[in-house]
Write a protein that holds these residues in place. Structure first.
Motif, PDB file in Angstrom:
ATOM      1  N   THR A  25      79.587  64.830 114.092  1.00  0.00           N
ATOM      2  CA  THR A  25      79.340  63.414 113.402  1.00  0.00           C
ATOM      3  C   THR A  25      78.178  63.442 112.920  1.00  0.00           C
ATOM      4  OG1 THR A  25      78.196  62.614 115.671  1.00  0.00           O
ATOM      5  CG2 THR A  25      80.609  62.141 115.332  1.00  0.00           C
ATOM      6  N   MET A  30      83.515  60.821 110.468  1.00  0.00           N
ATOM      7  CA  MET A  30      84.223  62.056 110.730  1.00  0.00           C
ATOM      8  C   MET A  30      85.454  62.030 109.661  1.00  0.00           C
ATOM      9  SD  MET A  30      84.990  62.575 114.694  1.00  0.00           S
ATOM     10  CE  MET A  30      85.000  60.936 115.371  1.00  0.00           C
ATOM     11  N   PHE A  71      77.323  54.905 113.831  1.00  0.00           N
ATOM     12  CA  PHE A  71      78.607  55.827 113.603  1.00  0.00           C
ATOM     13  C   PHE A  71      79.485  54.788 112.743  1.00  0.00           C
ATOM     14  CE2 PHE A  71      82.895  57.245 115.326  1.00  0.00           C
ATOM     15  CZ  PHE A  71      82.648  58.510 114.680  1.00  0.00           C
TER      16      PHE A  71
END
Length: 86
Positions: A25, A30, A71
């Motif tokens: 990551t 991803m 993320f």
């Protein structure tokens, strides 16, 4: 066996009798190929999953990290993980 796959390094290892999945990551995301690999790896497991990744897979209640380096695939990652029955 670990190998670089189109700029991403993700693999699994046996550690103390358990499979550990290592995800890449480094770019706070991803690829679809890595997400599919994760889905496939989890489908093969008959136990709890241990996953190592650099970015927290959800907001961590750390304002600087959450605002600067979140993320970006939290929903997709959680969908895959929550489908794993263990």
């Amino acid at each position: 066996q670990q190998s670089l796959r189109q700029g991403e390094l993700y693999f699994n290892r046996e550690c103390a009798g358990r499979t550990v999945l290592f995800l890449d990551t480094t770019v706070a995301s991803m690829s679809e190929k890595q997400l599919e690999w994760l889905r496939r790896q989890l489908s093969l497991m008959q136990d709890d999953a241990v996953i190592f990744m650099h970015h927290p897979p959800m907001l961590a209640n750390m304002p600087w990290m959450d605002s600067k380096y979140p993320f970006r695939l939290t929903d997709a990652f959680q969908e895959i993980c929550f489908a794993h029955p263990y």
